[in-house]
Design a protein around this motif. Structure first.
Motif, PDB file in Angstrom:
ATOM      1  N   GLN A  86       0.843  -1.186   0.000  1.00 16.70           N
ATOM      2  CA  GLN A  86       0.000   0.000   0.000  1.00 16.70           C
ATOM      3  C   GLN A  86       0.879   1.237   0.000  1.00 16.70           C
ATOM      4  N   ARG A  87       0.426   2.262  -0.692  1.00 18.86           N
ATOM      5  CA  ARG A  87       1.120   3.540  -0.718  1.00 18.86           C
ATOM      6  C   ARG A  87       0.091   4.660  -0.630  1.00 18.86           C
ATOM      7  N   VAL A  88       0.431   5.710   0.133  1.00 19.25           N
ATOM      8  CA  VAL A  88      -0.405   6.900   0.219  1.00 19.25           C
ATOM      9  C   VAL A  88       0.254   7.989  -0.607  1.00 19.25           C
ATOM     10  N   ARG A  89      -0.539   8.630  -1.440  1.00 23.29           N
ATOM     11  CA  ARG A  89      -0.056   9.745  -2.250  1.00 23.29           C
ATOM     12  C   ARG A  89      -1.010  10.923  -2.068  1.00 23.29           C
ATOM     13  N   GLN A  90      -0.437  12.128  -1.985  1.00 22.14           N
ATOM     14  CA  GLN A  90      -1.239  13.337  -1.803  1.00 22.14           C
ATOM     15  C   GLN A  90      -0.994  14.295  -2.962  1.00 22.14           C
ATOM     16  N   PHE A  91      -2.075  14.976  -3.345  1.00 17.88           N
ATOM     17  CA  PHE A  91      -2.019  15.935  -4.443  1.00 17.88           C
ATOM     18  C   PHE A  91      -2.757  17.197  -4.019  1.00 17.88           C
ATOM     19  N   ASP A  92      -2.109  18.350  -4.177  1.00 19.45           N
ATOM     20  CA  ASP A  92      -2.715  19.635  -3.840  1.00 19.45           C
ATOM     21  C   ASP A  92      -3.295  20.279  -5.088  1.00 19.45           C
ATOM     22  N   LEU A  93      -4.563  20.670  -5.008  1.00 14.92           N
ATOM     23  CA  LEU A  93      -5.237  21.387  -6.091  1.00 14.92           C
ATOM     24  C   LEU A  93      -5.307  22.858  -5.683  1.00 14.92           C
ATOM     25  N   GLY A  94      -4.406  23.659  -6.210  1.00  8.85           N
ATOM     26  CA  GLY A  94      -4.338  25.074  -5.857  1.00  8.85           C
ATOM     27  C   GLY A  94      -5.588  25.837  -6.268  1.00  8.85           C
ATOM     28  N   GLY A  95      -5.996  26.776  -5.401  1.00  4.50           N
ATOM     29  CA  GLY A  95      -7.135  27.628  -5.707  1.00  4.50           C
ATOM     30  C   GLY A  95      -8.481  26.944  -5.608  1.00  4.50           C
ATOM     31  N   VAL A  96      -8.550  25.815  -4.899  1.00  4.39           N
ATOM     32  CA  VAL A  96      -9.798  25.046  -4.796  1.00  4.39           C
ATOM     33  C   VAL A  96     -10.116  24.773  -3.333  1.00  4.39           C
ATOM     34  N   ASP A  97     -11.382  24.960  -2.994  1.00  5.33           N
ATOM     35  CA  ASP A  97     -11.886  24.574  -1.676  1.00  5.33           C
ATOM     36  C   ASP A  97     -12.493  23.179  -1.820  1.00  5.33           C
ATOM     37  N   CYS A  98     -12.077  22.248  -0.989  1.00  2.11           N
ATOM     38  CA  CYS A  98     -12.570  20.866  -1.079  1.00  2.11           C
ATOM     39  C   CYS A  98     -14.090  20.789  -1.013  1.00  2.11           C
ATOM     40  N   ALA A  99     -14.714  21.698  -0.285  1.00  6.07           N
ATOM     41  CA  ALA A  99     -16.172  21.686  -0.122  1.00  6.07           C
ATOM     42  C   ALA A  99     -16.889  21.921  -1.449  1.00  6.07           C
ATOM     43  N   ASP A 100     -16.195  22.470  -2.444  1.00  7.10           N
ATOM     44  CA  ASP A 100     -16.797  22.747  -3.743  1.00  7.10           C
ATOM     45  C   ASP A 100     -16.732  21.557  -4.702  1.00  7.10           C
ATOM     46  N   LEU A 101     -15.984  20.523  -4.337  1.00 10.14           N
ATOM     47  CA  LEU A 101     -15.787  19.380  -5.233  1.00 10.14           C
ATOM     48  C   LEU A 101     -16.880  18.339  -5.064  1.00 10.14           C
ATOM     49  N   GLY A 102     -17.257  17.700  -6.199  1.00  7.19           N
ATOM     50  CA  GLY A 102     -18.302  16.686  -6.172  1.00  7.19           C
ATOM     51  C   GLY A 102     -17.859  15.319  -6.646  1.00  7.19           C
ATOM     52  N   LYS A 103     -16.860  15.303  -7.558  1.00  3.87           N
ATOM     53  CA  LYS A 103     -16.455  14.008  -8.121  1.00  3.87           C
ATOM     54  C   LYS A 103     -15.045  14.078  -8.681  1.00  3.87           C
ATOM     55  N   VAL A 104     -14.332  12.950  -8.532  1.00  3.93           N
ATOM     56  CA  VAL A 104     -13.042  12.746  -9.176  1.00  3.93           C
ATOM     57  C   VAL A 104     -13.217  11.530 -10.080  1.00  3.93           C
ATOM     58  N   LEU A 105     -12.947  11.717 -11.371  1.00 12.12           N
ATOM     59  CA  LEU A 105     -13.085  10.648 -12.353  1.00 12.12           C
ATOM     60  C   LEU A 105     -11.715  10.303 -12.915  1.00 12.12           C
ATOM     61  N   ILE A 106     -11.344   9.012 -12.858  1.00  6.92           N
ATOM     62  CA  ILE A 106     -10.122   8.568 -13.520  1.00  6.92           C
ATOM     63  C   ILE A 106     -10.489   8.331 -14.979  1.00  6.92           C
ATOM     64  N   ASN A 107      -9.910   9.148 -15.838  1.00  2.40           N
ATOM     65  CA  ASN A 107     -10.236   9.167 -17.258  1.00  2.40           C
ATOM     66  C   ASN A 107      -9.406   8.171 -18.062  1.00  2.40           C
ATOM     67  N   GLY A 108      -8.235   7.832 -17.548  1.00  4.03           N
ATOM     68  CA  GLY A 108      -7.346   6.922 -18.250  1.00  4.03           C
ATOM     69  C   GLY A 108      -6.001   6.867 -17.566  1.00  4.03           C
ATOM     70  N   ALA A 109      -5.105   6.067 -18.129  1.00  2.39           N
ATOM     71  CA  ALA A 109      -3.751   5.943 -17.598  1.00  2.39           C
ATOM     72  C   ALA A 109      -2.765   6.475 -18.623  1.00  2.39           C
ATOM     73  N   GLN A 110      -1.966   7.449 -18.220  1.00  7.27           N
ATOM     74  CA  GLN A 110      -0.929   7.953 -19.112  1.00  7.27           C
ATOM     75  C   GLN A 110       0.256   6.986 -19.101  1.00  7.27           C
ATOM     76  N   SER A 111       0.569   6.435 -17.926  1.00  9.04           N
ATOM     77  CA  SER A 111       1.606   5.404 -17.855  1.00  9.04           C
ATOM     78  C   SER A 111       1.249   4.411 -16.764  1.00  9.04           C
ATOM     79  N   CYS A 112       1.616   3.180 -17.040  1.00  9.19           N
ATOM     80  CA  CYS A 112       1.385   2.082 -16.098  1.00  9.19           C
ATOM     81  C   CYS A 112       2.473   1.058 -16.412  1.00  9.19           C
ATOM     82  N   ASP A 113       3.685   1.361 -15.961  1.00 11.81           N
ATOM     83  CA  ASP A 113       4.836   0.537 -16.305  1.00 11.81           C
ATOM     84  C   ASP A 113       5.008  -0.617 -15.318  1.00 11.81           C
ATOM     85  N   GLY A 114       5.011  -1.823 -15.868  1.00 22.54           N
ATOM     86  CA  GLY A 114       5.205  -3.013 -15.053  1.00 22.54           C
ATOM     87  C   GLY A 114       4.210  -4.114 -15.361  1.00 22.54           C
ATOM     88  N   VAL A 115       3.092  -3.759 -16.009  1.00 22.09           N
ATOM     89  CA  VAL A 115       2.085  -4.744 -16.402  1.00 22.09           C
ATOM     90  C   VAL A 115       1.675  -4.476 -17.845  1.00 22.09           C
TER      91      VAL A 115
END
Length: 137
Positions: A86-115
């Motif tokens: 397991q790994r934890v990764r964090q990403f900061d979205l500048g200029g955004v209040d979390c309370a305004d967000l409704g959905k995160v959609l994974i649209n695709g993979a740009q890279s997936c090296d190893g499989v």
């Protein structure tokens, strides 16, 4: 005769159920969303059960507001994701209040090296532990 029919049905269904549970997967959970200063920090927990180390995992994500508008498109660089770890990764979205967000959609993979190409998305399993913020792939 009823027993034989029931046994036949169980034998036909049981292998499908077992194989579905054993299907290798890439599991990513939206584990947190916290407004820090002028940014929304999204925390993800990734678990690689694909059977091989991922030396690079970069996913394209679309961030939607609560009203359904696209807030932004971005690349989430999960770096490496060792097999059965397991790994934890964090990403900061500048200029955004979390309370305004409704959905995160994974649209695709740009890279997936190893499989094999496509396995990261085809075997992706997403879920959200953040109330009010959907996470899908």
């Amino acid at each position: 005769m009823v027993k034989a029919g029931l046994i036949g049905i169980l034998c036909a269904v049981l292998p499908i159920s077992l194989s579905a549970q054993e299907t290798p997967r890439l599991s990513i959970t939206l584990a947190g969303a916290e407004t820090t200063g002028d940014a929304c920090r999204l925390s993800f927990l990734g678990q690689n059960e694909l059977g091989a180390d991922l030396t690079s995992l970069v996913l394209e994500a679309v961030i939607f507001t609560k009203t359904g508008a696209i807030e932004r498109l971005l690349l989430l660089d999960f770096q490496d994701l060792p097999a059965s770890k397991q790994r934890v990764r964090q990403f900061d979205l500048g200029g955004v209040d979390c309370a305004d967000l409704g959905k995160v959609l994974i649209n695709g993979a740009q890279s997936c090296d190893g499989v094999d190409a496509g396995d990261c998305i085809a075997r992706l399993q997403t879920r959200s532990n953040v109330k009010g913020l959907e996470f899908t792939g």
